[in-house]
Design an enzyme around this catalytic site. Structure first.
Site: not given
Length: 953
Positions: A18, A104, A106, A108, A334, A336, A381
């Site tokens: 990203e 990532d 997740d 998103e 990570y 988030r 996570h």
């Protein structure tokens, strides 16, 4: 098998992540046959406006970017600022044999990976590469163990995105029409704003109550030492068996909640103290209990934001920015995450450091596990922890500034989570005596001793209440037994006043949202950032204060869209979205029910999009159709008292008494950054008593035009009234002469002569030896001389009218000072800004002290001072300033870097759009909505920033 040996047989591989920073770090862990490139966040999204929608779409589809009539099909377009990056990715892909999508792990990130695959249309094998920490072992393991794209996660993100688009694009225009242009509504941001407004309403309705109590200092009569003090301080608990009232016994109206408690006023408290002064006292009871405190769970996103706010003074946004850098550079996992779980590797690393740093006595026999997760947790996570299978101590990282401080916080919390409990004893002592007038008084004191600190040796959690006692605080009491005699050394009387409920801070608002199960922990930082940027909320110190504008917005939403800002409804929507993500409900029927209000069994039982029983319930579309029922004046009006109303107008808040154009009508502007609970009747009267409106000064003897003095948004000024029929637009337009009052002038004393003199500026002082004209002018930053493009400041406003040519030439003969602040040493050094990575200092400027990193300047607010400002507060002020004005700087930098060649047609279109935006911003300034326009531009600009393009709000 290592990546290098694999690629010897597999050819070239393209890895897409990203952010550029992450790409740089990962590149160092892979072999030469791996090309690592960044998507720079989302490359594709719903269109920002009708101009971005392909021509084949018409009607509502062009407005919404979603085809609501055909199963809510989203219209995706490649972001204008990402087209060059997409071309680059396609070129790299054409030269590659395999594609690894390493966004990532997740919802998103999964969606970004899917969009990449859809846009790039790879003809080579595609792998989904996932990892939660950026270390050599983790990256190589991710390459060796790829998986397929998770379409369920993609569908869940898409449903959220469509829902938020429908909510924002349907409700926001209502705010534009009924409150002010440029406002926005959002599924979570509107609810968060309502929470802040409701807390302020409670403060406005609050009525303080006074209460008194007694504090006695009692002596055992024996020598004391640190382990056994000779005296203790106890507070009066009851009189004749009736408990003495404390703050918790009063309601927000200032009245006692129950008549069973004794309310002492000052006179009664002093009389009781006097009656107890010579009394004898004894210990009535001693209650001792074992004390045990277990470690706090490792950090997840929300607890990290809360603790960084309490201990480091970071805002939620700053916390995530610093954490992002730590993650991308391989220092933490990570950031988030909703999980408090640690991997076996992390547990082993933490336990090893406990033994190494604190000794085996602090290590529990078995590893500690933390399985608790929030109800609406995203995909699992690990908790946020130091990366690697051996944790680097803060000193070993080489970090500095805010990155060091946040890493140290995460490291301490992680290590402490694997340590033994703290143990000790808590003691409550009750002391009794009889006053000289026969009343029985009982005092109580509580103590706590910690015999083994356990995890507290490494870490103690902060508290939202600055007056709260932290877990490691000890209070030692004398070793006494029931029946022991005590003497009163001192009997003091204490007066108290109840306080209104505390305003939310970023930390406590995050906590409240999570407890109400509203929104997603990973997006709380962006939610708070949005309500700050939109002007719904501003900060006083760390407190979040709602603006008067937010009162009008929330009032409209509560009155006409109550379901959309209902806390339970919003939380249930999260449940429904989770059910869709888990395959327990279908997205399209649920969206249909939410938008059109149609009953549909497939939407799932008890769905928050409806009532779940198959009956018709009005949907969003129906709610926004009937705007005639909304009285714009009514929803923006709030009674202050004594016939005074607070109104929120298109140009800001103001107070008003009486009807417009009626006799005795009064009106006065209210400072926009005034806290609503500070607007009392007395203060409103002061505002109304100040001069306001137009002051007729007389006629200009030359033109005959009337001259008036006014109080404008930017201060008092004088202007002329042009005759009727004077063209105000077009080539022959005539602008009225206008001039700001000098600082020494006021509206009620300025004369016609003063006005004519002011409007005569700029004054021609003369010409220099080369014939260049020199003028004296009054500008935004004060009086100055201008010669061509060379400007020189004057020391006083009077010089504008009496400075001579000789004096002006003498000023120009001196070398030009390149900024006053540069010649002065900084007032204070604050450290390195986490965003610009430049040193931040406090300087003394023309308008007072300000913080600067050499690129961005931000004036200190009213509540800030040079002495008390912290580094975090300085960084916060700079971040707020950047958020308001990034677009123009970005455009200038882009223009400088642009190659000297003819731009293609689509570039010209972009330029036209930029020009149109600039024109819109100018118009907004005239109509009082420049702030909203700037914030809209800032939001769009931030969307192009790496690491800030996530949309799962």
């Amino acid at each position: 098998m290592s990546p290098t040996s694999e690629t010897a047989h597999g050819g070239r591989r393209l890895v897409i992540v990203e952010s550029p920073a992450k790409a740089k770090t990962i590149k160092g862990y892979l072999g030469p046959d791996y090309v690592v490139e960044a998507s720079v966040g989302h490359i594709r999204d719903l269109p920002n406006g009708a101009a971005e929608v392909p021509e084949k779409y018409t009607g509502e589809v062009r407005r919404l970017g979603v085809d609501v009539e055909h199963d809510f099909q989203p219209i995706y377009v490649v972001n204008a600022d990402k087209k060059a990056q997409v071309r680059k990715l396609k070129e790299l892909l054409a030269e590659s044999d395999e594609l690894y999508l390493a966004t990532d792990e997740d919802r998103e990130g999964e969606a970004i990976a899917w969009h990449l695959q859809e846009v790039l249309k790879p003809k080579v094998p595609v792998h989904r590469m996932v990892f939660h920490e950026i270390t050599k072992d983790a990256i190589r393991a991710a390459v060796a163990n790829p998986r397929e794209l998770n379409t369920r996660m993609v569908n869940a993100q898409e449903t959220r995105r469509i829902l938020d688009r429908l909510y924002g694009y349907e409700v926001s225009p209502v705010l534009w029409k009924k409150v002010m242009r440029g406002l926005s509504a959002g599924r979570v941001q509107s609810v968060a704003t309502r929470l802040v407004v409701e807390r302020e309403r409670e403060r406005i309705a609050f009525r303080s109550a006074e209460y008194w109590d007694l504090t006695g200092t009692f002596s055992t009569g024996r020598p004391g030492d640190p382990s056994d003090p000779s005296s203790l301080v106890a507070r009066l608990n009851s009189v004749d068996g009736r408990r003495v009232a404390q703050g918790r016994d009063f309601g927000p109206d200032g009245r006692l909640k129950s008549d069973q408690v004794l309310h002492l006023d000052e006179a009664n408290a002093r009389a009781l103290a006097a009656a107890l002064t010579d009394s004898s006292f004894s210990v009535r009871s001693v209650e001792s209990k074992p004390y045990r405190r277990s470690p706090y769970a490792p950090f997840r996103t929300t607890t990290l934001q809360q603790e960084a706010s309490r201990k480091l003074g970071f805002g939620a946004k700053s916390t995530m920015q610093v954490a992002q850098k730590l993650y991308e550079n391989g220092f933490i996992t990570y950031m988030r995450t909703d999980s408090t779980t640690l991997s076996d590797t992390a547990i082993s690393a933490a336990r090893a450091q406990v033994t190494q740093l604190y000794g085996a006595g602090y290590l529990p026999d078995k590893p500690r596990t933390y399985a608790g997760k929030v109800k609406n947790a995203q995909e699992a996570h690990e908790a946020i922890r130091p990366s690697g299978d051996r944790f680097r101590t803060p000193a070993e990282t080489g970090l500095s500034g805010d990155q060091f401080r946040l890493y140290e916080l995460i490291w301490k919390r992680t290590v402490a989570s694997q340590m033994k409990d703290a143990v000790g004893n808590s003691v409550t002592v009750r002391i009794g005596g009889t006053s000289s007038d026969g009343r029985d008084a009982e005092f109580s004191a509580s103590g706590k001793t910690i015999t083994f600190h356990g995890f507290m040796k490494a870490y103690v959690e902060g508290a939202d209440d600055p007056n709260a006692e932290l877990d490691d605080r000890e209070r030692r009491l004398p070793q006494v037994a029931e029946g022991d005699a005590l003497s009163a050394e001192e009997m003091s009387v204490d007066g108290h006043a109840t306080k209104p409920p505390a305003r939310y801070t970023e930390a406590s608002l995050v906590k409240e949202l999570e407890e109400r199960e509203i929104g997603r922990p990973s997006t709380y930082a962006s939610i708070i950032g949005t309500i700050l940027d939109r002007g719904y909320v501003f900060k006083k110190g760390t407190a979040l204060v709602p603006s008067f504008l937010s009162f009008a917005v929330v009032n409209l939403l509560e009155t006409h869209f109550g379901r959309l800002v209902d806390y339970d409804f919003t939380a249930k929507m999260e449940d429904d979205l989770d059910r869709i993500a888990q395959g327990e409900a279908q997205a399209v029927p649920w969206l249909r029910r939410f938008y059109f209000g149609e009953g549909d069994d497939n939407a799932g039982a008890a769905s928050s999009a409806g009532n779940g029983d198959g009956d018709h319930l009005g949907g969003l579309k129906e709610l926004v159709t009937d705007l005639g029922a909304i009285d714009a004046k009514e929803i923006s009006s709030f009674p202050v008292g004594d016939g005074i109303m607070l109104r929120v107008g298109r140009y800001g808040p103001y107070v008003e008494r009486g009807e417009k154009d009626a006799e005795g009508h009064q009106r006065a502007d209210v400072p926009e950054e005034m806290a609503p609970d500070e607007l009392t009747v007395a203060y409103a009267e002061e505002l109304l008593a100040k001069p306001s409106g137009d002051f007729e000064l007389g006629a200009d003897p030359v033109t005959g035009n009337q001259i008036v003095a006014k109080d404008g948004r930017y201060g008092p000024y004088v202007t002329e009234i042009l005759p009727d029929g004077t063209p105000k637009t077009g080539k022959n337009a005539v602008k009225p002469r206008t001039a700001s009052l000098f600082k020494s002038m006021s509206l009620d004393t300025v004369t016609i002569d003063d006005a004519l003199k002011l409007m005569s500026l700029p004054r021609v002082v003369g010409t220099d030896a080369e014939g260049v004209e020199i003028t004296a002018q009054n500008g935004r930053y004060g009086p100055y001389l201008k010669k061509g493009t060379d400007s020189r400041s004057l020391t006083s406003e009077d010089q504008l009218f009496d400075i001579t040519l000789e004096e002006a030439l003498a000023i120009y003969a001196q070398p030009k000072q390149r900024g006053r602040a540069a010649a002065k040493p900084p007032l204070k050094e604050l450290g390195t800004d986490p965003v610009s990575e430049r040193p931040v200092v406090v300087k003394d400027g023309r308008f007072g002290p300000y913080v600067t990193d050499g690129e961005t300047n931000a004036t200190l607010r009213t509540d800030d001072s040079v002495e008390s400002i912290t580094a975090e507060r300085g960084y916060e002020l700079l971040a707020e300033k950047r958020a308001k004005t990034p677009a123009k700087k970005t455009a200038k930098k882009a223009a400088k870097k642009a190659p000297a060649k003819k731009a293609p047609a689509k570039k010209a279109t972009t330029a036209k759009k930029a020009a149109a935006k600039k024109t819109t911003a100018k118009k907004a300034a005239v109509t009082g909505t420049a702030t909203a326009a700037k914030k809209t531009a800032a939001k769009k600009a931030s969307a192009a920033t790496p690491g800030s393009t996530r949309t799962d709000a």
